[in-house]
Write a protein that holds these residues in place. Structure first.
Motif, PDB file in Angstrom:
ATOM      1  N   GLY A 186      -5.164  -3.350  13.247  1.00 59.68           N
ATOM      2  CA  GLY A 186      -5.890  -3.087  12.008  1.00 59.68           C
ATOM      3  C   GLY A 186      -5.298  -1.890  11.297  1.00 59.68           C
ATOM      4  O   GLY A 186      -4.816  -0.946  11.924  1.00 59.68           O
ATOM      5  N   LEU A 187      -5.330  -1.927   9.992  1.00 57.71           N
ATOM      6  CA  LEU A 187      -4.679  -0.897   9.181  1.00 57.71           C
ATOM      7  C   LEU A 187      -5.270   0.483   9.409  1.00 57.71           C
ATOM      8  O   LEU A 187      -4.551   1.450   9.631  1.00 57.71           O
ATOM      9  CB  LEU A 187      -4.767  -1.262   7.698  1.00 57.71           C
ATOM     10  CG  LEU A 187      -4.129  -0.299   6.715  1.00 57.71           C
ATOM     11  CD1 LEU A 187      -2.646  -0.161   7.010  1.00 57.71           C
ATOM     12  CD2 LEU A 187      -4.357  -0.762   5.301  1.00 57.71           C
ATOM     13  N   PRO A 245       4.451   8.319   9.164  1.00 59.68           N
ATOM     14  CA  PRO A 245       5.594   7.668   9.817  1.00 59.68           C
ATOM     15  C   PRO A 245       5.205   6.469  10.680  1.00 59.68           C
ATOM     16  O   PRO A 245       6.052   5.646  11.003  1.00 59.68           O
ATOM     17  CB  PRO A 245       6.202   8.785  10.677  1.00 59.68           C
ATOM     18  CG  PRO A 245       5.100   9.760  10.888  1.00 59.68           C
ATOM     19  CD  PRO A 245       4.218   9.666   9.665  1.00 59.68           C
ATOM     20  N   LYS A 246       3.934   6.318  11.023  1.00 65.46           N
ATOM     21  CA  LYS A 246       3.498   5.192  11.847  1.00 65.46           C
ATOM     22  C   LYS A 246       3.615   3.858  11.130  1.00 65.46           C
ATOM     23  O   LYS A 246       3.562   2.818  11.763  1.00 65.46           O
ATOM     24  CB  LYS A 246       2.043   5.378  12.289  1.00 65.46           C
ATOM     25  CG  LYS A 246       1.836   6.459  13.307  1.00 65.46           C
ATOM     26  CD  LYS A 246       0.377   6.483  13.727  1.00 65.46           C
ATOM     27  CE  LYS A 246       0.113   7.574  14.731  1.00 65.46           C
ATOM     28  NZ  LYS A 246      -1.292   7.568  15.163  1.00 65.46           N
ATOM     29  N   VAL A 247       3.766   3.863   9.811  1.00 68.03           N
ATOM     30  CA  VAL A 247       3.819   2.598   9.087  1.00 68.03           C
ATOM     31  C   VAL A 247       5.021   1.755   9.486  1.00 68.03           C
ATOM     32  O   VAL A 247       4.993   0.543   9.349  1.00 68.03           O
ATOM     33  CB  VAL A 247       3.779   2.791   7.555  1.00 68.03           C
ATOM     34  CG1 VAL A 247       2.499   3.452   7.125  1.00 68.03           C
ATOM     35  CG2 VAL A 247       4.977   3.546   7.054  1.00 68.03           C
ATOM     36  N   GLU A 248       6.053   2.371  10.002  1.00 64.27           N
ATOM     37  CA  GLU A 248       7.239   1.622  10.426  1.00 64.27           C
ATOM     38  C   GLU A 248       6.966   0.751  11.644  1.00 64.27           C
ATOM     39  O   GLU A 248       7.656  -0.237  11.860  1.00 64.27           O
ATOM     40  CB  GLU A 248       8.386   2.595  10.737  1.00 64.27           C
ATOM     41  CG  GLU A 248       8.830   3.424   9.539  1.00 64.27           C
ATOM     42  CD  GLU A 248       9.374   2.576   8.411  1.00 64.27           C
ATOM     43  OE1 GLU A 248      10.057   1.571   8.685  1.00 64.27           O
ATOM     44  OE2 GLU A 248       9.107   2.921   7.252  1.00 64.27           O
ATOM     45  N   THR A 249       5.968   1.106  12.438  1.00 63.00           N
ATOM     46  CA  THR A 249       5.682   0.370  13.668  1.00 63.00           C
ATOM     47  C   THR A 249       4.292  -0.257  13.632  1.00 63.00           C
ATOM     48  O   THR A 249       3.660  -0.440  14.661  1.00 63.00           O
ATOM     49  CB  THR A 249       5.781   1.312  14.890  1.00 63.00           C
ATOM     50  OG1 THR A 249       4.860   2.389  14.716  1.00 63.00           O
ATOM     51  CG2 THR A 249       7.187   1.857  15.042  1.00 63.00           C
ATOM     52  N   ALA A 259      -1.076   6.691   3.581  1.00 67.13           N
ATOM     53  CA  ALA A 259      -0.222   5.703   4.248  1.00 67.13           C
ATOM     54  C   ALA A 259       1.245   5.924   3.897  1.00 67.13           C
ATOM     55  O   ALA A 259       2.121   5.788   4.757  1.00 67.13           O
ATOM     56  CB  ALA A 259      -0.642   4.291   3.859  1.00 67.13           C
ATOM     57  N   SER A 260       1.517   6.296   2.650  1.00 67.56           N
ATOM     58  CA  SER A 260       2.907   6.482   2.235  1.00 67.56           C
ATOM     59  C   SER A 260       3.553   7.690   2.892  1.00 67.56           C
ATOM     60  O   SER A 260       4.772   7.791   2.940  1.00 67.56           O
ATOM     61  CB  SER A 260       3.007   6.601   0.713  1.00 67.56           C
ATOM     62  OG  SER A 260       2.538   7.847   0.265  1.00 67.56           O
ATOM     63  N   LYS A 261       2.742   8.593   3.415  1.00 65.37           N
ATOM     64  CA  LYS A 261       3.263   9.792   4.089  1.00 65.37           C
ATOM     65  C   LYS A 261       3.274   9.654   5.610  1.00 65.37           C
ATOM     66  O   LYS A 261       3.725  10.558   6.295  1.00 65.37           O
ATOM     67  CB  LYS A 261       2.389  11.000   3.736  1.00 65.37           C
ATOM     68  CG  LYS A 261       2.397  11.361   2.276  1.00 65.37           C
ATOM     69  CD  LYS A 261       1.452  12.526   2.049  1.00 65.37           C
ATOM     70  CE  LYS A 261       1.253  12.860   0.617  1.00 65.37           C
ATOM     71  NZ  LYS A 261       0.290  13.958   0.426  1.00 65.37           N
ATOM     72  N   ALA A 308       0.839  -1.208   0.000  1.00 63.20           N
ATOM     73  CA  ALA A 308       0.000   0.000   0.000  1.00 63.20           C
ATOM     74  C   ALA A 308       0.871   1.253   0.000  1.00 63.20           C
ATOM     75  O   ALA A 308       0.583   2.215  -0.715  1.00 63.20           O
ATOM     76  CB  ALA A 308      -0.934  -0.007   1.210  1.00 63.20           C
ATOM     77  N   VAL A 309       1.925   1.247   0.790  1.00 63.33           N
ATOM     78  CA  VAL A 309       2.829   2.400   0.860  1.00 63.33           C
ATOM     79  C   VAL A 309       3.515   2.615  -0.495  1.00 63.33           C
ATOM     80  O   VAL A 309       3.600   3.744  -0.986  1.00 63.33           O
ATOM     81  CB  VAL A 309       3.863   2.222   1.991  1.00 63.33           C
ATOM     82  CG1 VAL A 309       4.994   3.225   1.881  1.00 63.33           C
ATOM     83  CG2 VAL A 309       3.168   2.340   3.346  1.00 63.33           C
TER      84      VAL A 309
END
Length: 80
Positions: free
Chosen positions: A65-66, A55-59, A51-53, A11-12
């Protein structure tokens, strides 16, 4: 990598590509481009870009849930 993390990584990456396309198009052309060129909705494209912007995606914790992990408010079908 868990399935949730793998899905998020895709997604990112899609979000980054969508941002590049959006920046290359004129104002008002992106939404029709999404409708003509991808198999998902404009709302999904917007979430991928968000999602690509984020920073929480790293953790990301798949058990949360997404949508909750990214703190993205869910929209109804009418865009509200």
């Amino acid at each position: 990598m868990s399935a949730g993390r793998s899905m998020l990584a895709h997604a990112v990456e899609a979000g980054k590509e969508l941002i590049a396309v959006k920046e290359a198009l004129r104002h008002g052309e992106f939404k029709p481009w999404v409708a003509a060129n991808v198999s998902f909705s404009y709302q999904t494209a917007a979430r991928y870009m968000q999602a690509s912007k984020n920073p929480k995606v790293e953790t990301f914790d798949p058990s949360v849930g997404l949508i909750a992990a990214l703190n993205i408010p869910e929209r109804s079908d009418d865009g509200q």
